[in-house]
Design a protein around this motif. Structure first.
Motif, PDB file in Angstrom:
ATOM      1  N   PRO A  36       0.803  -1.232   0.000  1.00  0.00           N
ATOM      2  CA  PRO A  36       0.000   0.000   0.000  1.00  0.00           C
ATOM      3  C   PRO A  36       0.833   1.279   0.000  1.00  0.00           C
ATOM      4  CG  PRO A  36      -0.836  -1.551   1.626  1.00  0.00           C
ATOM      5  CD  PRO A  36       0.456  -2.117   1.101  1.00  0.00           C
ATOM      6  N   GLN A  37       2.072   1.217   0.494  1.00  0.00           N
ATOM      7  CA  GLN A  37       2.918   2.411   0.499  1.00  0.00           C
ATOM      8  C   GLN A  37       3.269   2.872  -0.911  1.00  0.00           C
ATOM      9  OE1 GLN A  37       3.824  -0.609   1.521  1.00  0.00           O
ATOM     10  NE2 GLN A  37       5.920  -1.085   0.886  1.00  0.00           N
ATOM     11  N   LEU A  38       3.050   2.020  -1.915  1.00  0.00           N
ATOM     12  CA  LEU A  38       3.309   2.394  -3.309  1.00  0.00           C
ATOM     13  C   LEU A  38       2.169   3.197  -3.931  1.00  0.00           C
ATOM     14  CD1 LEU A  38       4.886  -0.822  -4.879  1.00  0.00           C
ATOM     15  CD2 LEU A  38       6.017   1.349  -4.385  1.00  0.00           C
ATOM     16  N   ARG A  39       1.048   3.290  -3.264  1.00  0.00           N
ATOM     17  CA  ARG A  39      -0.123   3.922  -3.892  1.00  0.00           C
ATOM     18  C   ARG A  39       0.116   5.372  -4.279  1.00  0.00           C
ATOM     19  NH1 ARG A  39      -4.183   0.994   0.039  1.00  0.00           N
ATOM     20  NH2 ARG A  39      -4.273  -0.990  -1.040  1.00  0.00           N
ATOM     21  N   ALA A  40       0.685   6.175  -3.398  1.00  0.00           N
ATOM     22  CA  ALA A  40       0.877   7.599  -3.713  1.00  0.00           C
ATOM     23  C   ALA A  40       1.839   7.786  -4.884  1.00  0.00           C
ATOM     24  CB  ALA A  40       1.362   8.360  -2.485  1.00  0.00           C
ATOM     25  N   THR A  41       3.013   7.156  -4.811  1.00  0.00           N
ATOM     26  CA  THR A  41       3.955   7.299  -5.921  1.00  0.00           C
ATOM     27  C   THR A  41       3.441   6.551  -7.148  1.00  0.00           C
ATOM     28  OG1 THR A  41       5.255   5.410  -5.119  1.00  0.00           O
ATOM     29  CG2 THR A  41       6.014   7.632  -4.481  1.00  0.00           C
ATOM     30  N   GLY A  42       2.712   5.454  -6.927  1.00  0.00           N
ATOM     31  CA  GLY A  42       2.171   4.677  -8.036  1.00  0.00           C
ATOM     32  C   GLY A  42       1.141   5.439  -8.842  1.00  0.00           C
ATOM     33  N   VAL A  43       0.254   6.151  -8.159  1.00  0.00           N
ATOM     34  CA  VAL A  43      -0.758   6.951  -8.860  1.00  0.00           C
ATOM     35  C   VAL A  43      -0.075   8.035  -9.686  1.00  0.00           C
ATOM     36  CG1 VAL A  43      -2.530   8.715  -8.454  1.00  0.00           C
ATOM     37  CG2 VAL A  43      -2.735   6.467  -7.399  1.00  0.00           C
ATOM     38  N   ASP A  44       0.920   8.675  -9.110  1.00  0.00           N
ATOM     39  CA  ASP A  44       1.649   9.702  -9.842  1.00  0.00           C
ATOM     40  C   ASP A  44       2.330   9.109 -11.069  1.00  0.00           C
ATOM     41  OD1 ASP A  44       1.771  12.462  -9.478  1.00  0.00           O
ATOM     42  OD2 ASP A  44       3.858  12.383  -8.817  1.00  0.00           O
ATOM     43  N   GLU A  45       2.895   7.911 -10.917  1.00  0.00           N
ATOM     44  CA  GLU A  45       3.571   7.258 -12.036  1.00  0.00           C
ATOM     45  C   GLU A  45       2.585   6.831 -13.111  1.00  0.00           C
ATOM     46  OE1 GLU A  45       6.758   5.260 -14.239  1.00  0.00           O
ATOM     47  OE2 GLU A  45       6.386   7.137 -13.192  1.00  0.00           O
ATOM     48  N   LEU A  46       1.404   6.368 -12.720  1.00  0.00           N
ATOM     49  CA  LEU A  46       0.388   5.998 -13.714  1.00  0.00           C
ATOM     50  C   LEU A  46       0.005   7.197 -14.570  1.00  0.00           C
ATOM     51  CD1 LEU A  46      -1.836   3.681 -11.534  1.00  0.00           C
ATOM     52  CD2 LEU A  46      -0.604   2.994 -13.608  1.00  0.00           C
ATOM     53  N   VAL A  47      -0.082   8.364 -13.952  1.00  0.00           N
ATOM     54  CA  VAL A  47      -0.431   9.578 -14.700  1.00  0.00           C
ATOM     55  C   VAL A  47       0.736  10.011 -15.585  1.00  0.00           C
ATOM     56  CG1 VAL A  47      -1.084  12.006 -14.475  1.00  0.00           C
ATOM     57  CG2 VAL A  47      -2.152  10.298 -13.018  1.00  0.00           C
ATOM     58  N   ARG A  48       1.963   9.840 -15.113  1.00  0.00           N
ATOM     59  CA  ARG A  48       3.113  10.162 -15.960  1.00  0.00           C
ATOM     60  C   ARG A  48       3.207   9.199 -17.142  1.00  0.00           C
ATOM     61  NH1 ARG A  48       7.766   8.327 -17.860  1.00  0.00           N
ATOM     62  NH2 ARG A  48       7.389   6.356 -16.807  1.00  0.00           N
ATOM     63  N   TYR A  49       3.012   7.930 -16.875  1.00  0.00           N
ATOM     64  CA  TYR A  49       3.186   6.892 -17.880  1.00  0.00           C
ATOM     65  C   TYR A  49       2.179   7.014 -19.024  1.00  0.00           C
ATOM     66  CZ  TYR A  49       3.937   2.187 -19.719  1.00  0.00           C
ATOM     67  OH  TYR A  49       4.219   1.123 -20.530  1.00  0.00           O
ATOM     68  N   ASP A  50       0.930   7.279 -18.692  1.00  0.00           N
ATOM     69  CA  ASP A  50      -0.101   7.438 -19.730  1.00  0.00           C
ATOM     70  C   ASP A  50      -1.119   8.470 -19.273  1.00  0.00           C
ATOM     71  OD1 ASP A  50      -1.673   7.199 -21.965  1.00  0.00           O
ATOM     72  OD2 ASP A  50      -2.422   5.199 -21.508  1.00  0.00           O
ATOM     73  N   GLY A  51      -0.699   9.701 -19.246  1.00  0.00           N
ATOM     74  CA  GLY A  51      -1.566  10.785 -18.791  1.00  0.00           C
ATOM     75  C   GLY A  51      -2.630  11.127 -19.809  1.00  0.00           C
ATOM     76  N   PRO A  52      -3.720  11.696 -19.349  1.00  0.00           N
ATOM     77  CA  PRO A  52      -4.806  12.027 -20.268  1.00  0.00           C
ATOM     78  C   PRO A  52      -4.498  13.214 -21.178  1.00  0.00           C
ATOM     79  CG  PRO A  52      -5.341  12.773 -18.068  1.00  0.00           C
ATOM     80  CD  PRO A  52      -4.056  11.993 -17.963  1.00  0.00           C
ATOM     81  N   VAL A  53      -3.803  14.219 -20.654  1.00  0.00           N
ATOM     82  CA  VAL A  53      -3.518  15.416 -21.448  1.00  0.00           C
ATOM     83  C   VAL A  53      -2.201  15.192 -22.172  1.00  0.00           C
ATOM     84  CG1 VAL A  53      -3.140  17.907 -21.415  1.00  0.00           C
ATOM     85  CG2 VAL A  53      -4.785  16.868 -19.831  1.00  0.00           C
ATOM     86  N   GLN A  54      -2.278  15.098 -23.480  1.00  0.00           N
ATOM     87  CA  GLN A  54      -1.098  14.821 -24.295  1.00  0.00           C
ATOM     88  C   GLN A  54      -0.283  16.072 -24.561  1.00  0.00           C
ATOM     89  OE1 GLN A  54      -0.439  11.404 -25.451  1.00  0.00           O
ATOM     90  NE2 GLN A  54      -1.756  11.376 -23.660  1.00  0.00           N
ATOM     91  N   GLY A  55      -0.937  17.197 -24.660  1.00  0.00           N
ATOM     92  CA  GLY A  55      -0.232  18.439 -24.941  1.00  0.00           C
ATOM     93  C   GLY A  55      -1.199  19.601 -24.960  1.00  0.00           C
ATOM     94  N   THR A  56      -0.658  20.758 -25.232  1.00  0.00           N
ATOM     95  CA  THR A  56      -1.475  21.964 -25.304  1.00  0.00           C
ATOM     96  C   THR A  56      -0.786  22.957 -26.228  1.00  0.00           C
ATOM     97  OG1 THR A  56      -2.663  23.603 -23.983  1.00  0.00           O
ATOM     98  CG2 THR A  56      -0.397  23.149 -23.327  1.00  0.00           C
ATOM     99  N   THR A  57      -1.526  23.928 -26.647  1.00  0.00           N
ATOM    100  CA  THR A  57      -0.968  24.972 -27.507  1.00  0.00           C
ATOM    101  C   THR A  57      -0.942  26.289 -26.746  1.00  0.00           C
ATOM    102  OG1 THR A  57      -1.769  23.845 -29.476  1.00  0.00           O
ATOM    103  CG2 THR A  57      -1.227  26.170 -29.713  1.00  0.00           C
TER     104      THR A  57
END
Length: 176
Positions: A34-55
């Motif tokens: 369970p101690q991996l949850r905080a860093t894991g959630v952050d890594e999941l968003v880094r690995y395949d985040g919803p926002v690909q880019g912006t202008t």
């Protein structure tokens, strides 16, 4: 703000579930540690985040190599490319749930940082708490078909994911 927060959060949840379905070892690690949850959630968003880019519009003239961007020119910044930058992330194409520090750009940065970052992180953490009894792998042990993704220059999210239920699952109210 509501629409932006809703669509990106829904996309982040879908992308996280898709990533975990494709990486059952990571799913198991989140359950076991369970101690991996905080860093894991952050890594999941880094690995395949919803926002690909912006202008954005360039605030000043700047030259990159032999390319000059003039003040007022539209510039597209690709967050996901930055999130996989090997000069910034060791093993950038690997899902490392204990990655720290993890200064990714999935929530933007500086004056353009997402106002809903804290809410998004808490919701994603909550989704990782609940499925402790769920199977670590889809029925049959693997995903048979790829999810359909919405094709959009700025947002990546699954619009359909092949469901996989184990024989032990029964719908509420089902007599079978």
């Amino acid at each position: 703000m509501f629409q932006g927060g809703y669509s990106t959060l829904a996309a982040a949840i879908g992308n996280a579930f898709d990533t975990l379905a494709r990486h059952p070892d990571a799913q198991h690690a989140l359950r076991a540690a369970p101690q991996l949850r905080a860093t894991g959630v952050d890594e999941l968003v880094r690995y395949d985040g919803p926002v690909q880019g912006t202008t954005r519009l360039a605030a000043a003239d700047v030259t990159f190599g032999d390319i000059t961007v003039r003040r007022g020119d539209a510039v597209t910044v690709l967050f996901q490319a930055a999130n996989r930058d090997p000069d910034h992330f060791e093993h950038p194409d690997e899902l490392l749930l204990d990655r720290s520090p993890n200064r990714h750009l999935s929530y933007g940065w500086g004056t353009h940082a997402c106002l809903g970052t804290t809410v998004a992180q808490r919701v994603l953490l909550a989704t990782r708490r609940r499925p402790r009894r769920a199977p670590a792998r889809p029925a049959g042990g693997r995903i048979r078909t790829a999810p359909a993704h919405r094709h959009h220059a700025g947002l990546r999210r699954p619009v359909r994911h092949p469901p996989a239920l184990t024989p032990a699952f029964r719908a509420i109210g089902s007599t079978r």
